[in-house]
Design an enzyme around this catalytic site. Structure first.
Site, PDB file in Angstrom:
ATOM      1  N   THR A 159       0.824  -1.222   0.000  1.00  0.00           N
ATOM      2  CA  THR A 159       0.000   0.000   0.000  1.00  0.00           C
ATOM      3  C   THR A 159       0.851   1.263   0.000  1.00  0.00           C
ATOM      4  OG1 THR A 159      -0.280   0.097   2.422  1.00  0.00           O
ATOM      5  CG2 THR A 159      -1.892  -1.180   1.166  1.00  0.00           C
ATOM      6  N   MET A 167      -3.001   4.820  -0.829  1.00  0.00           N
ATOM      7  CA  MET A 167      -4.411   4.423  -0.914  1.00  0.00           C
ATOM      8  C   MET A 167      -4.559   3.017  -0.349  1.00  0.00           C
ATOM      9  SD  MET A 167      -6.310   6.863  -2.130  1.00  0.00           S
ATOM     10  CE  MET A 167      -5.441   7.692  -0.816  1.00  0.00           C
ATOM     11  N   HIS A 168      -4.310   2.915   0.960  1.00  0.00           N
ATOM     12  CA  HIS A 168      -4.291   1.613   1.627  1.00  0.00           C
ATOM     13  C   HIS A 168      -5.539   0.788   1.301  1.00  0.00           C
ATOM     14  CE1 HIS A 168      -0.903   2.929   4.089  1.00  0.00           C
ATOM     15  NE2 HIS A 168      -1.592   3.975   4.493  1.00  0.00           N
ATOM     16  N   ASP A 169      -6.696   1.331   1.649  1.00  0.00           N
ATOM     17  CA  ASP A 169      -7.930   0.541   1.583  1.00  0.00           C
ATOM     18  C   ASP A 169      -8.418   0.310   0.159  1.00  0.00           C
ATOM     19  OD1 ASP A 169      -7.895   0.377   4.321  1.00  0.00           O
ATOM     20  OD2 ASP A 169      -9.252   2.057   4.624  1.00  0.00           O
TER      21      ASP A 169
END
Length: 304
Positions: free
Chosen positions: A192, A233-235
């Protein structure tokens, strides 16, 4: 055929981008959004989920409130990164929809039991709700197609020197999930931190000029404060995988979560080098096509 999807979330700025990405995909059928305390308290993240879905104008998605705290420990939030509200300084309009009268776990169970297809879960907050579902209804886990999880790290954390936030908030829940036998795709910090938006990407989003992109750009600018190497933009990774899995490069690994360590509490132990004989229980992402992910987010926000 569209994948039937539950999003389990704690919005959260990057959660908001992930939700928008999921709701605009022609490959995903988001039937249920469940909330869990994490980035902020359960009241705030549930309110955010309702407002985010209301902003899109999409109707018919049940939003069910889940765990108010981790299984064992006290709640640890991420107000420093997501603000007092959980979505920066953005003020979103209230809608008419209220949270479901059912709990998150009951809503998840009912959807899974009555679905004609197996259900995928996108878990982009602490794993408390998912662990509670597995513990309460182990007889339905065969109908869970997979769990796409944002969390953990092979090397280094963002909350402690070794622990990533979602895993640190509820490591006991995470360990239950990794021991469940359900197929898991894991998107930790190793990938991520490569899935970033740069300032020019945020400017492109702002230039779209619709109500969703304006709100997204404002949230992202808040989230970007103090960051110099791009905005992770981890999620969104956990959602993008279900839409376009070829964006990512995976290594099958055994993953365990430390629940007892004095200095390593919440660490994910990812056996990337196969140094143990523990069985593989997750496909762990290590590389991403950053530009294509950025394009997907842009196209999603533009489509509103």
């Amino acid at each position: 055929m569209k994948k039937t999807v539950i999003i389990d979330t704690d919005p959260g700025i990057d959660d908001a981008i992930a939700i928008f990405l999921a709701l605009t995909s022609d490959k995903l059928d988001v039937k249920l959004i469940t909330t869990t305390a994490g980035n902020q308290t359960i009241e705030k993240v549930t309110s955010n989920a309702l407002k985010l879905v209301n902003l899109t104008g999409i109707k018919g998605i049940e939003i069910a409130k889940g765990a108010t705290k981790p299984l064992i420990k006290e709640l640890y939030t991420a107000e420093e990164f997501h603000g007092e509200s959980g979505i920066g300084g953005v003020i979103l309009p209230e809608g008419e929809q209220q949270a479901s009268e059912r709990t998150a776990v009951e809503a998840m169970k009912d959807l899974i039991v009555h679905s004609n297809e197996n259900v995928s879960i996108v878990a982009i907050g602490p794993l408390t709700n998912v662990a509670n579902l597995i513990t309460a209804y182990p007889n339905i886990t065969h109908k869970i197609e997979q769990i796409s999880i944002m969390g953990g790290a092979y090397e280094g954390g963002n909350t402690t020197p070794v622990a990533e936030f979602n895993m640190y908030v509820d490591p006991e829940a995470a360990q239950i999930v990794f021991k469940s036998g359900i197929p898991i795709a894991l998107f930790g910090l190793d990938v991520t931190y490569k899935a970033v938006l740069f300032n020019e990407d945020i400017e492109q989003i702002r230039s779209i000029g619709n109500r969703i992109s304006d709100a997204a750009a404002e949230m992202l600018e808040f989230y970007a404060k103090g960051r110099t190497n791009g905005l992770p933009m981890h999620d969104a990774c956990a959602v993008a995988y279900l839409i376009k899995p070829e964006l990512f490069t995976f290594i099958p690994c055994n993953v365990q979560v430390e629940t007892k360590g004095e200095f390593t509490y919440g660490q994910t132990i990812i056996d990337k080098k196969r140094l143990t004989d523990r069985p593989i229980n997750a496909n762990v992402a290590f590389e991403v096509d950053r530009e294509e992910l950025s394009n997907m987010i842009y196209a999603s926000l533009k489509s509103f």
